[in-house]
Scaffold this active site. Structure first.
Site, PDB file in Angstrom:
ATOM      1  CB  SER A 137      85.032  25.420  56.403  1.00  0.00           C
ATOM      2  OG  SER A 137      85.755  26.300  57.236  1.00  0.00           O
ATOM      3  NE  ARG A 185      52.706  60.229  37.971  1.00  0.00           N
ATOM      4  CZ  ARG A 185      52.857  60.733  36.734  1.00  0.00           C
ATOM      5  NH1 ARG A 185      54.003  61.272  36.385  1.00  0.00           N
ATOM      6  NH2 ARG A 185      51.873  60.683  35.876  1.00  0.00           N
TER       7      ARG A 185
END
Length: 444
Positions: A279, A318
C-alpha cells in the site's frame, strides 16, 4: 521501422500489462497478422495456379512487420475506415512492380481484417490455454492436499455447515476445466475469411479460378485455421463464439478470485496470497492484488462480450458499423482474459492455506455449525418436536452464555450415553466432501 505506440503500453491496465497476451494482441501483433493474412492469400492462389510462385515468394518476403509504420497506418486508416486499405498500398509498393498486382488480389478489406483477427485470437488463446493448464494443476494439488481440511461453509454470508477446502479448490478447478474446454473448442474452429466484395468469390473466378471454392481451403491450410462453410462477413458466429468462451473464462476465474478475496480478509484470514501487494500509505498491508485484478477483469468481460454479441445484427452483405464495433472490444476481451489467467496461475501456485485458522472459525459458534446434524440425530431419539424445542433453547443459551453446545447438551438427562463431543465436532460433519473431491479430481 515499426513505430512504437505509447497508447498501447497498458499504463491503466495492470491486469494485462506485461502479460503474454499483451504482446500477442499489440498493434504490432495485429500488423503481423494482417501481413500474414495477405501473404498467405497470395501463396494460396499460387498453389492453385492463380499466381506465379515467384509472386508468393515476393509478397511473403515483403510482408516483414519491421518494414511498416504502424502509427502511419493507424492515421491513414481513418480515410477508408480500416487499416487494410493503407496496408495494401504499402505492401504493394514494397513488393514492387512485377508482383505487386498479386497483393490482395480478389480480396476485400474485411477478408484480411477478419482473418487477421482470427490469427490474433488463435495465438492469444494458445497462451490462455497454457496458463489455464498451470492454474488447473495448482488447484489439483491444493484440492488433493486439503481433501480433509475442514472449514466453515458459508451461505448468504453466514456460517452454514462445515465443508472442506479441498472441495472448494476442486470446485474452482472444475470451473477452470470448463473454461479450458470452451476455449479449446473455439480455438480449434477459428476460420479464415474469404469471400471477396460481397461474399460470392466472384473476383477469384474473374482472375481465372476454375473452382473458387477450393481457395478458402488452400487459404486455411496456409494459416493453420479452418475453412468456413460460407463467407461470414455478416454471419458472425466465430466472433460470438469467441465472446462467449472468453466471457465464461473471465467469470470462472472471477469466482476463484471472489472466494479468495473473502477468505483473505483480515478478520477471516483463512488463506492469503503468496505475494501480496503493498500500500502507498499503510506499510502493514499485503493486498490481494492478483485476486483484485482477476475480479476487475471478470466485471468488465460481460459488457465487452455483449457488444460482440450485439454485432450479430449485421445488415446485408457488409455492415456499416457492426463489424467496426467489434475490433476494440474483442482485443480488450482477449487481453483481459489473457491477463486474468496469467494472474490466476500466479495466484493459485502461490496461495497459502491456513488450516488452523479454519479450525478456529469452525468453533466460533460453539458447535452450532452442526445443528443440522443434531436435528437429524436427536429426532429419532426424542421425537421431532422435542428435538427442535431442545435445540432451539440450547442454541439460545449457547449464544447468551458463550458456552460450548456439547457442554449444555451434556446437562440434558435425555441425552445421557451419547458421544456429544463427536456429534458436535465440525470436522466430523463434512458429509461426502472427501469423496466429491476425489471424484472431481478424476476429471482430466
Amino acid at each position: 521501422m515499426t513505430a512504437a505506440d505509447p497508447s498501447d503500453t497498458g499504463l491503466l491496465a495492470p491486469g494485462w500489462a506485461g502479460s503474454p497476451a499483451a504482446s500477442a494482441t499489440s498493434d504490432t501483433a495485429y500488423l503481423r497478422a494482417l501481413l500474414d493474412a495477405e501473404s498467405a492469400l497470395t501463396r494460396a492462389q499460387a498453389t492453385l495456379g492463380l499466381a506465379p510462385a515467384e509472386a508468393a515468394t515476393a509478397v511473403t518476403a515483403a510482408a516483414d512487420v519491421e518494414r511498416f509504420d504502424v502509427r502511419s497506418l493507424a492515421e491513414r486508416a481513418r480515410a477508408g475506415g480500416n487499416p487494410v486499405i493503407p496496408l495494401v498500398a504499402d505492401l504493394t509498393k514494397a513488393v514492387g512492380g512485377e508482383y505487386g498486382p498479386y497483393v490482395h488480389r480478389g480480396a476485400t478489406s474485411q477478408d484480411i481484417m477478419d482473418t487477421a483477427t482470427m490469427l490474433v485470437a488463435s495465438r492469444t488463446l494458445d497462451l490462455v490455454l497454457t496458463d489455464l493448464a498451470r492454474t488447473e494443476h495448482a488447484l489439483s494439488q491444493l484440492a488433493a492436499a486439503h481433501r480433509d481440511t475442514a472449514m466453515p461453509g458459508r451461505t448468504l454470508t453466514q456460517h452454514a455447515v462445515p465443508t472442506t477446502f479441498g472441495l472448494k479448490a476442486a470446485g474452482w478447478r472444475s470451473l477452470v476445466l470448463d473454461a479450458r474446454d470452451r476455449v479449446r473448442v473455439v480455438r480449434d474452429t477459428l476460420p479464415v475469411q474469404l469471400g471477396g466484395a460481397a461474399g460470392t468469390l466472384a473476383a477469384f473466378t474473374a482472375y481465372g479460378a476454375e473452382d473458387a471454392l477450393a481457395l478458402p481451403d488452400a487459404y486455411a491450410r496456409e494459416l493453420g485455421l479452418t475453412a468456413p462453410l460460407l463467407p461470414w462477413h455478416t454471419l458472425r458466429t466465430p466472433i460470438a463464439d469467441l465472446a462467449g468462451c472468453l466471457a465464461f473464462a473471465a467469470g470462472a476465474l472471477g469466482k476463484v478470485a471472489a472466494d479468495v478475496l473473502v477468505l483473505c480478509r483480515t478478520e477471516i484470514a483463512e488463506v492469503s496470497e503468496g505475494s501480496g501487494g503493498g500500500s502507498s500509505a499503510m506499510p502493514h498491508k499485503a493486498n490481494p492484488v492478483r485476486s483484485t485484478l482477476i475480479a476487475a477483469a471478470a466485471r468488465r468481460a460481460p459488457q465487452l462480450a455483449a457488444v460482440l454479441h450485439g454485432s450479430l445484427v449485421a445488415e446485408e452483405e457488409r455492415p456499416a458499423g457492426a463489424w467496426h464495433a467489434e475490433w476494440e472490444p474483442l482485443r480488450e476481451l482477449l487481453r483481459l482474459v489473457g491477463g486474468a489467467v496469467r494472474d490466476a496461475a500466479e495466484l493459485t501456485e502461490g496461495l497459502r492455506v491456513h488450516p488452523d485458522v479454519m479450525r478456529e472459525h469452525l468453533d466460533l459458534t460453539h458447535g452450532l455449525i452442526v445443528s443440522e446434524r443434531l436435528s437429524a440425530e436427536l429426532a429419532p431419539l426424542l421425537g421431532r418436536a422435542r428435538a427442535k424445542e431442545l435445540l432451539t433453547e440450547v442454541a439460545r443459551r449457547t449464544y447468551a452464555e458463550s458456552r460450548p453446545l456439547a457442554e449444555l447438551l451434556a446437562g440434558e438427562p435425555e441425552l445421557k450415553g451419547l458421544d456429544l463431543s463427536a456429534l458436535t465436532d465440525p470436522a466430523r460433519y463434512t458429509g461426502s466432501a472427501g469423496a466429491l473431491t476425489d471424484r472431481a479430481l478424476e476429471r482430466r
